[in-house]
Design an enzyme around this catalytic site. Sequence first.
Site, mmCIF file in Angstrom:
data_model
loop_
_atom_site.group_PDB
_atom_site.id
_atom_site.type_symbol
_atom_site.label_atom_id
_atom_site.label_comp_id
_atom_site.label_asym_id
_atom_site.label_seq_id
_atom_site.Cartn_x
_atom_site.Cartn_y
_atom_site.Cartn_z
ATOM 1 C CE LYS A 184 -3.398 -2.519 -0.303
ATOM 2 N NZ LYS A 184 -3.813 -2.689 -1.691
ATOM 3 N NE ARG A 204 -8.200 3.745 1.745
ATOM 4 C CZ ARG A 204 -8.184 4.741 2.626
ATOM 5 N NH1 ARG A 204 -9.302 5.181 3.148
ATOM 6 N NH2 ARG A 204 -7.045 5.285 3.023
ATOM 7 C CE LYS A 205 -11.169 8.984 2.334
ATOM 8 N NZ LYS A 205 -11.253 9.594 3.660
ATOM 9 C CG HIS A 255 4.279 -6.231 -1.330
ATOM 10 N ND1 HIS A 255 4.299 -4.905 -1.675
ATOM 11 C CD2 HIS A 255 3.048 -6.684 -1.669
ATOM 12 C CE1 HIS A 255 3.117 -4.572 -2.192
ATOM 13 N NE2 HIS A 255 2.357 -5.638 -2.205
ATOM 14 C CB THR A 308 2.803 -1.363 -6.116
ATOM 15 O OG1 THR A 308 3.243 -1.592 -4.799
ATOM 16 C CG2 THR A 308 3.467 -2.310 -7.076
ATOM 17 C CB SER A 353 -3.695 2.083 2.483
ATOM 18 O OG SER A 353 -3.975 1.657 1.184
HETATM 19 P P1 PAP Z 1 -0.574 -2.874 -3.276
HETATM 20 O O1 PAP Z 1 0.346 -2.903 -2.110
HETATM 21 O O2 PAP Z 1 -1.810 -3.721 -3.074
HETATM 22 O O3 PAP Z 1 0.128 -3.153 -4.572
HETATM 23 P P2 PAP Z 1 -0.416 -0.049 -3.837
HETATM 24 O O4 PAP Z 1 -0.742 0.242 -5.245
HETATM 25 O O5 PAP Z 1 1.024 -0.091 -3.460
HETATM 26 O O6 PAP Z 1 -1.168 -1.384 -3.372
HETATM 27 O O7 PAP Z 1 -1.075 1.058 -2.883
HETATM 28 C C1 PAP Z 1 -2.420 1.417 -2.937
HETATM 29 C C2 PAP Z 1 -2.499 2.844 -2.438
HETATM 30 O O8 PAP Z 1 -1.984 3.729 -3.451
HETATM 31 C C3 PAP Z 1 -3.947 3.292 -2.181
HETATM 32 O O9 PAP Z 1 -3.870 4.220 -1.084
HETATM 33 P P3 PAP Z 1 -5.114 4.651 -0.151
HETATM 34 O O10 PAP Z 1 -5.778 3.387 0.334
HETATM 35 O O11 PAP Z 1 -4.522 5.438 0.977
HETATM 36 O O12 PAP Z 1 -6.007 5.479 -0.988
HETATM 37 C C4 PAP Z 1 -4.291 3.971 -3.500
HETATM 38 O O13 PAP Z 1 -5.374 4.868 -3.421
HETATM 39 C C5 PAP Z 1 -2.985 4.683 -3.809
HETATM 40 N N1 PAP Z 1 -2.847 5.023 -5.238
HETATM 41 C C6 PAP Z 1 -3.131 4.249 -6.315
HETATM 42 N N2 PAP Z 1 -2.893 4.917 -7.451
HETATM 43 C C7 PAP Z 1 -2.456 6.146 -7.098
HETATM 44 C C8 PAP Z 1 -2.057 7.324 -7.836
HETATM 45 N N3 PAP Z 1 -2.073 7.342 -9.157
HETATM 46 N N4 PAP Z 1 -1.663 8.397 -7.129
HETATM 47 C C9 PAP Z 1 -1.644 8.401 -5.779
HETATM 48 N N5 PAP Z 1 -2.013 7.337 -5.022
HETATM 49 C C10 PAP Z 1 -2.413 6.220 -5.673
#
Ligand code: PAP
Length: 256
Positions: free
Chosen positions: A74, A250-251, A96, A77, A126
């Site tokens: 989170k 998510r956010k 990871h 990636t 997250s």
């Molecule tokens: P993973 O570990 O399951 O691969 P990963 O993609 O590393 O997940 O992280 C997800 C987080 O990145 C989410 O955070 P949140 O729950 O606090 O919202 C997700 O919203 C955020 N995320 C995904 N894409 C983007 C982006 N383009 N810009 C900023 N944050 C992003």
Amino acid sequence: MDATELIKKQSAAEGQKEEQKLTHKLLALLPKEKGWRTTNLYLYQNFWCQQKEIEATKHFKAEDADIIVATIPKSGTTWLKALAFAISTFSAFGTHVPFGSLPDSIRESNCRIVYVCRNPFDTFVSIWHYLVKIRPENFGPFSLEEAFDMYCKGVVGYGPYWDHMLGYYKQSLETPHKVLFLRYENMKKDITFDLKKLAQFLGSPFSMDDERGRVVEEIANLCSFLNLKDLEVNKEGKAISEFENKHLFRKGEVRG
Ligand code: PAP
């Protein structure tokens, strides 16, 4: 045979049957704790992981041209993979796994690693929301408070957080051509700065013409949280088995 010897044997095992037998013996020796969403988490090479993760990484063989995006869960990636692809259609393998436990071929080949670090409060929030969404029926047995306590103690998949982050951070100082260390919070503040650093690291720096043509800004917008979240593949698709892509967005904010 002790756990260290078994780990060596298990990593070198050739056949699937032999490997399973050794993994089984090894699991009986490793310290274990109840996991958030699995019966057990095992302390393997100083990080907490599930049984399937002990078996999985050794089969990956890195090529010199590979780009690996490494994070504690989170931390960004999905964002990094999109940016790497947009810069030069690099397709990135996400992991990871802590630096010290990567398969030898990753450390020994000329492949490059981009590590993204995000503040642990946001990674905790997250992953908590993510697990509640993907596993609502059998999520537990922990309350939010207990889960937070475990996260702080490092008992969470791929934890402890600080060891994970420091392993890659130290490596990025020792071999900056091999490991690029980025921070999610900096990317949120000024994505164009880190995007240029990333492009340089991947061997595809932006030219003056690219910069004048606002290519950097275009890529940043293309991979922005709202843009990625709104793609059809991310609203409806599934990248990893049964997990829906929509839960990866998510956010996308910095709070911690
Ligand atoms: P993973 O570990 O399951 O691969 P990963 O993609 O590393 O997940 O992280 C997800 C987080 O990145 C989410 O955070 P949140 O729950 O606090 O919202 C997700 O919203 C955020 N995320 C995904 N894409 C983007 C982006 N383009 N810009 C900023 N944050 C992003």
